[in-house]
Design a protein around this motif. Structure first.
Motif, PDB file in Angstrom:
ATOM      1  N   LEU A 166      -6.460   1.390  18.487  1.00  0.00           N
ATOM      2  CA  LEU A 166      -6.772   2.469  17.406  1.00  0.00           C
ATOM      3  C   LEU A 166      -6.274   1.933  15.980  1.00  0.00           C
ATOM      4  N   GLU A 167      -5.023   1.263  16.074  1.00  0.00           N
ATOM      5  CA  GLU A 167      -4.361   0.939  14.856  1.00  0.00           C
ATOM      6  C   GLU A 167      -5.160  -0.178  14.326  1.00  0.00           C
ATOM      7  N   ASP A 168      -6.202  -0.734  14.663  1.00  0.00           N
ATOM      8  CA  ASP A 168      -6.966  -1.632  14.113  1.00  0.00           C
ATOM      9  C   ASP A 168      -7.862  -0.971  13.067  1.00  0.00           C
ATOM     10  N   HIS A 169      -7.984   0.556  13.288  1.00  0.00           N
ATOM     11  CA  HIS A 169      -9.095   1.113  12.448  1.00  0.00           C
ATOM     12  C   HIS A 169      -8.251   2.264  11.673  1.00  0.00           C
ATOM     13  N   PHE A 170      -7.134   2.756  12.218  1.00  0.00           N
ATOM     14  CA  PHE A 170      -6.563   3.866  11.494  1.00  0.00           C
ATOM     15  C   PHE A 170      -5.211   3.440  10.769  1.00  0.00           C
ATOM     16  N   ARG A 171      -5.079   3.307   9.613  1.00  0.00           N
ATOM     17  CA  ARG A 171      -3.780   2.670   8.953  1.00  0.00           C
ATOM     18  C   ARG A 171      -3.641   3.054   7.524  1.00  0.00           C
ATOM     19  N   LYS A 172      -2.458   2.699   6.865  1.00  0.00           N
ATOM     20  CA  LYS A 172      -2.235   3.042   5.565  1.00  0.00           C
ATOM     21  C   LYS A 172      -3.224   2.420   4.605  1.00  0.00           C
ATOM     22  N   PHE A 173      -3.753   3.329   3.421  1.00  0.00           N
ATOM     23  CA  PHE A 173      -4.307   2.669   2.673  1.00  0.00           C
ATOM     24  C   PHE A 173      -4.020   1.118   2.109  1.00  0.00           C
ATOM     25  N   ASP A 174      -4.461   0.130   2.380  1.00  0.00           N
ATOM     26  CA  ASP A 174      -4.065  -0.976   2.187  1.00  0.00           C
ATOM     27  C   ASP A 174      -4.869  -1.866   0.959  1.00  0.00           C
ATOM     28  N   TYR A 175      -5.883  -1.303   0.466  1.00  0.00           N
ATOM     29  CA  TYR A 175      -6.710  -1.880  -0.717  1.00  0.00           C
ATOM     30  C   TYR A 175      -6.039  -1.835  -1.960  1.00  0.00           C
ATOM     31  N   ASN A 176      -6.003  -2.903  -2.797  1.00  0.00           N
ATOM     32  CA  ASN A 176      -5.463  -2.674  -4.048  1.00  0.00           C
ATOM     33  C   ASN A 176      -6.058  -1.733  -5.079  1.00  0.00           C
ATOM     34  N   ILE A 177      -5.426  -1.034  -5.529  1.00  0.00           N
ATOM     35  CA  ILE A 177      -5.957   0.021  -6.783  1.00  0.00           C
ATOM     36  C   ILE A 177      -5.379  -0.812  -7.950  1.00  0.00           C
ATOM     37  N   LYS A 178      -6.250  -1.345  -8.664  1.00  0.00           N
ATOM     38  CA  LYS A 178      -5.571  -2.188  -9.688  1.00  0.00           C
ATOM     39  C   LYS A 178      -4.739  -1.623 -10.889  1.00  0.00           C
ATOM     40  N   THR A 179      -5.154   0.085 -10.907  1.00  0.00           N
ATOM     41  CA  THR A 179      -4.405   0.507 -12.097  1.00  0.00           C
ATOM     42  C   THR A 179      -3.083   1.047 -11.394  1.00  0.00           C
ATOM     43  N   LYS A 180      -3.020   1.166 -10.161  1.00  0.00           N
ATOM     44  CA  LYS A 180      -1.636   1.430  -9.836  1.00  0.00           C
ATOM     45  C   LYS A 180      -0.918   0.573  -8.921  1.00  0.00           C
ATOM     46  N   PRO A 181      -0.337  -0.509  -9.319  1.00  0.00           N
ATOM     47  CA  PRO A 181       0.112  -1.338  -8.552  1.00  0.00           C
ATOM     48  C   PRO A 181       1.503  -1.001  -7.988  1.00  0.00           C
ATOM     49  N   MET A 182       2.254  -1.419  -7.229  1.00  0.00           N
ATOM     50  CA  MET A 182       3.557  -1.249  -6.687  1.00  0.00           C
ATOM     51  C   MET A 182       4.462  -0.954  -7.818  1.00  0.00           C
ATOM     52  N   GLY A 183       5.488   0.036  -7.938  1.00  0.00           N
ATOM     53  CA  GLY A 183       6.404   0.430  -8.800  1.00  0.00           C
ATOM     54  C   GLY A 183       7.646  -0.802  -8.727  1.00  0.00           C
ATOM     55  N   VAL A 184       8.607   0.051  -9.372  1.00  0.00           N
ATOM     56  CA  VAL A 184       9.877  -0.864  -9.248  1.00  0.00           C
ATOM     57  C   VAL A 184      10.627  -0.835  -7.833  1.00  0.00           C
ATOM     58  N   ASN A 185      11.102  -1.919  -7.380  1.00  0.00           N
ATOM     59  CA  ASN A 185      11.685  -1.994  -6.060  1.00  0.00           C
ATOM     60  C   ASN A 185      10.528  -1.664  -4.804  1.00  0.00           C
ATOM     61  N   ASP A 186       9.207  -1.989  -5.333  1.00  0.00           N
ATOM     62  CA  ASP A 186       8.097  -1.911  -4.207  1.00  0.00           C
ATOM     63  C   ASP A 186       8.038  -0.324  -3.855  1.00  0.00           C
ATOM     64  N   VAL A 187       8.289   0.535  -4.583  1.00  0.00           N
ATOM     65  CA  VAL A 187       8.104   2.081  -4.419  1.00  0.00           C
ATOM     66  C   VAL A 187       6.562   2.393  -4.757  1.00  0.00           C
ATOM     67  N   GLU A 188       6.292   3.053  -3.992  1.00  0.00           N
ATOM     68  CA  GLU A 188       4.700   3.543  -4.439  1.00  0.00           C
ATOM     69  C   GLU A 188       4.480   4.475  -5.420  1.00  0.00           C
ATOM     70  N   GLU A 189       3.487   4.270  -6.353  1.00  0.00           N
ATOM     71  CA  GLU A 189       3.318   5.227  -7.365  1.00  0.00           C
ATOM     72  C   GLU A 189       2.317   6.096  -7.085  1.00  0.00           C
ATOM     73  N   SER A 190       2.230   7.319  -7.683  1.00  0.00           N
ATOM     74  CA  SER A 190       1.136   8.141  -7.349  1.00  0.00           C
ATOM     75  C   SER A 190      -0.214   7.610  -7.509  1.00  0.00           C
ATOM     76  N   VAL A 191      -1.202   8.240  -7.129  1.00  0.00           N
ATOM     77  CA  VAL A 191      -2.696   7.600  -7.237  1.00  0.00           C
ATOM     78  C   VAL A 191      -3.453   8.948  -7.787  1.00  0.00           C
ATOM     79  N   THR A 192      -3.961   8.925  -8.728  1.00  0.00           N
ATOM     80  CA  THR A 192      -4.953  10.121  -9.068  1.00  0.00           C
ATOM     81  C   THR A 192      -6.316  10.084  -8.265  1.00  0.00           C
ATOM     82  N   GLU A 193      -6.961  11.214  -8.319  1.00  0.00           N
ATOM     83  CA  GLU A 193      -8.415  11.304  -7.709  1.00  0.00           C
ATOM     84  C   GLU A 193      -9.180  10.408  -8.494  1.00  0.00           C
ATOM     85  N   ASP A 194      -9.353  10.198  -9.547  1.00  0.00           N
ATOM     86  CA  ASP A 194     -10.155   9.376 -10.410  1.00  0.00           C
ATOM     87  C   ASP A 194      -9.800   7.961 -10.353  1.00  0.00           C
ATOM     88  N   GLU A 195      -8.533   7.489  -9.962  1.00  0.00           N
ATOM     89  CA  GLU A 195      -8.154   6.121  -9.584  1.00  0.00           C
ATOM     90  C   GLU A 195      -8.712   5.882  -8.278  1.00  0.00           C
TER      91      GLU A 195
END
Length: 570
Positions: A166-195
């Motif tokens: 099941l882990e092959d199909h159920f995971r964290k969103f790992d596609y690159n959202i170009k408008t929201k890269p990883m922040g400082v120290n690889d901390v995830e930034e928020s992602v809006t609905e539009d993004e």
């Protein structure tokens, strides 16, 4: 802008008297209408005679094809007994993609929950509530989540994944959202609905791994849902959140995460997918899931109904496939479409106010949805300098679940649908005219035999090898695919204590000339119009946003028309 008001009369002697409305009998018996009826009757008879000759010839020619299919099934059981079996004709029609290269027929759903997610616990919840669910026979209800398909001797066959995880199909969103890269120290930034919607255009057609079932669920933390400006009076359920990560009971009701569900249509239709999401993810009671409408007739009426289907089906089929072809500027041939789409959505729209409009004007809810869509497209073409190219109608294929859908009893993932064609009256220039025209378009489809005949035509026509299915199953008639589905009505919790905030979906364009996918999902007393539009039709994302903003504005105007005597507005 107000262009007309109800004429209430005047005491001015110079004023012209209000003209009398013509009676219904006068309209029906007018020479023009009588002539139209006679012409239609002649075409009905001609189509019936032509079908009476061609259908038997076609069935005789298909006998070798059916025999070959039967032979392939026998060979599979002899030489490939570990395979699940041959695809049904409906699965095969929407399963023409090579899912390891490119996917054109993918259903996407976005669910927004409150709280901070734990992917491992979410996965375990899915395993327990979905993967281990069983039917009355003790069979796993969602066993097709472990299937993938491959072609053999010209036909697609279902096969089981080896070492399914099941882990092959159920995971964290790992596609690159170009408008929201990883922040400082690889901390995830928020992602809006539009993004997130922008990113769906990049991932929609991505292939699935070879030998894996073509579906995936991705968790996107730090999600910011769209609030909206036009429809601020939408109802947001009051919720109390206790997150897994806060055993002391501290609330995280200011945080959201998204669950993105991407599944190939060959596994299941939209009805099966939404039923699974509502009942097994959102904990909605099974009896609240809307069922496909059924019509109960007595024996005599049933006989007349069958005769009407037999007589009128040739005429309606001829119209569907050859006469009522979409001639709008957005109806492009398959080879001119980019096969890459922009994904956009309206704001949440209060459903009750749209129902009031439907009641006031005696228009079904679907008719109100169609009127909002027609108005948005009309105004977009007019404001972008294409007003002279507005067609009378745009055509939309609309898949609909068929009665006795097996998703409730035997197999939770199945394709069990029929299709019809809606005429979208984009030429009408006021909301009230659009409402009346949409009601007429709906009645014409519902009262025709096409829904019944299309349901039974699929297994007859498409139980053929892939090269024939690909030819017969390609849409060349319409510019869009359109659907709607009533979602959860009450506050629902899933994944433990995470309340659902919103759910909306997108429909695939299928194979062929449809460059727009239109969906009207509802959730918690609110509705949306989600749009996916091919980049060859609207080149820039801003164009798609402008279109959906005009659809939003049209629904705002419709919401003011609670009375049938309300002002006409352009």
């Amino acid at each position: 802008m107000t262009v007309a008001k109800l004429n209430t009369g005047s005491s001015d002697p110079k004023s012209k008297p209000t003209p009398r409305r013509r009676s219904l009998t006068t309209d029906v018996l007018s020479p023009q209408n009588v002539c139209k009826k006679l012409i239609k009757l002649i075409f009905v008879l001609i189509a019936f005679v032509v079908y009476g000759v061609l259908v038997p010839v076609f069935l005789i020619c298909m006998i070798p094809v059916y025999m070959y299919r039967g032979l392939v099934v026998i060979l599979q059981k002899m030489f490939k007994p570990d395979w699940v079996g041959i695809m049904s004709s409906r699965d095969a029609l929407v399963g023409l993609d090579n899912t390891t290269k490119r996917c054109e027929c993918v259903i996407i759903a976005n669910l927004c929950f409150r709280g901070v997610p734990d992917v491992e616990k979410c996965t375990e919840h899915f395993r327990k509530n979905v993967m281990e669910a069983k039917n009355a026979k003790g069979e796993f209800l969602y066993r097709k989540f472990t299937y993938y398909y491959e072609n053999w001797l010209g036909f697609p066959f279902w096969k089981k994944e080896e070492n399914f995880k099941l882990e092959d199909h159920f995971r964290k969103f790992d596609y690159n959202i170009k408008t929201k890269p990883m922040g400082v120290n690889d901390v995830e930034e928020s992602v809006t609905e539009d993004e997130l919607l922008r990113s769906l255009g990049e991932i929609e057609a991505l292939p699935f791994p070879k030998g894996k079932s073509p579906w995936e669920i991705m968790i996107l933390p730090n999600y910011i849902p769209r609030e909206g400006d036009l429809h601020k009076d939408y109802a947001v359920p009051e919720m109390t959140v206790t997150d897994w990560n806060n055993p002391d009971g501290n609330a995280n009701d200011d945080k959201y995460f998204a669950l993105v569900f991407r599944i190939h249509h060959a596994i299941a239709d939209g009805y099966s997918c939404l039923k699974m999401l509502m009942c097994h993810i959102c904990a909605e009671p099974l009896d609240t899931v809307p069922k496909a409408p059924t019509r109960n007739y007595n024996f005599f009426v049933r006989i007349l109904h069958c005769l009407a289907i037999l007589v009128f089906t040739p005429y309606y089929h001829f119209n569907q496939f050859f006469v009522e072809i979409d001639n709008s500027i957005w109806h492009l041939s398959t080879n001119k479409l980019a096969k890459k789409s922009h994904f956009v959505s309206t704001e949440r729209i209060p459903l009750e106010s749209l129902k009031d409009v439907g009641k006031a004007h005696r228009v079904p809810m679907t008719g109100v949805f169609l009127a909002g869509l027609a108005g948005g497209i009309h105004n977009y073409l007019k404001l972008t300098g294409k007003g002279h190219q507005i067609p009378k109608f745009m055509r939309a294929f609309s898949p609909m679940p068929w009665q006795d859908h097996p998703a409730f009893t035997v197999n939770g993932l199945v394709n069990h649908w029929t299709v019809g064609v809606f005429g979208i009256p984009v030429t009408e220039d006021t909301p009230q005219k659009r409402l009346r025209a949409c009601k007429k378009s709906m009645n014409r489809l519902v009262n025709s035999p096409i829904l019944v005949s299309n349901f039974f035509t699929v297994p007859i026509l498409l139980s053929a090898p892939n090269f024939l299915t690909s030819f017969w199953g390609t849409n060349w008639m319409t510019s869009m695919i359109l659907s709607n589905f009533p979602g959860p009505k009450d506050t629902a919790k899933s994944f433990g204590q995470h309340p659902l905030d919103n759910l909306f979906t997108f429909v695939p364009h299928m194979r062929g000339s449809a460059g727009l996918g239109i969906m009207f999902p509802t959730c918690f007393g609110n509705a949306r119009c989600t749009v996916s539009v091919d980049c060859a039709i609207l080149k820039d994302y801003s164009d798609a946003q402008f279109l959906v903003s005009l659809i939003d504005e049209e629904f705002r105007i419709l919401r003011t028309l609670h009375s049938p005597n309300a002002e006409n507005r352009v």
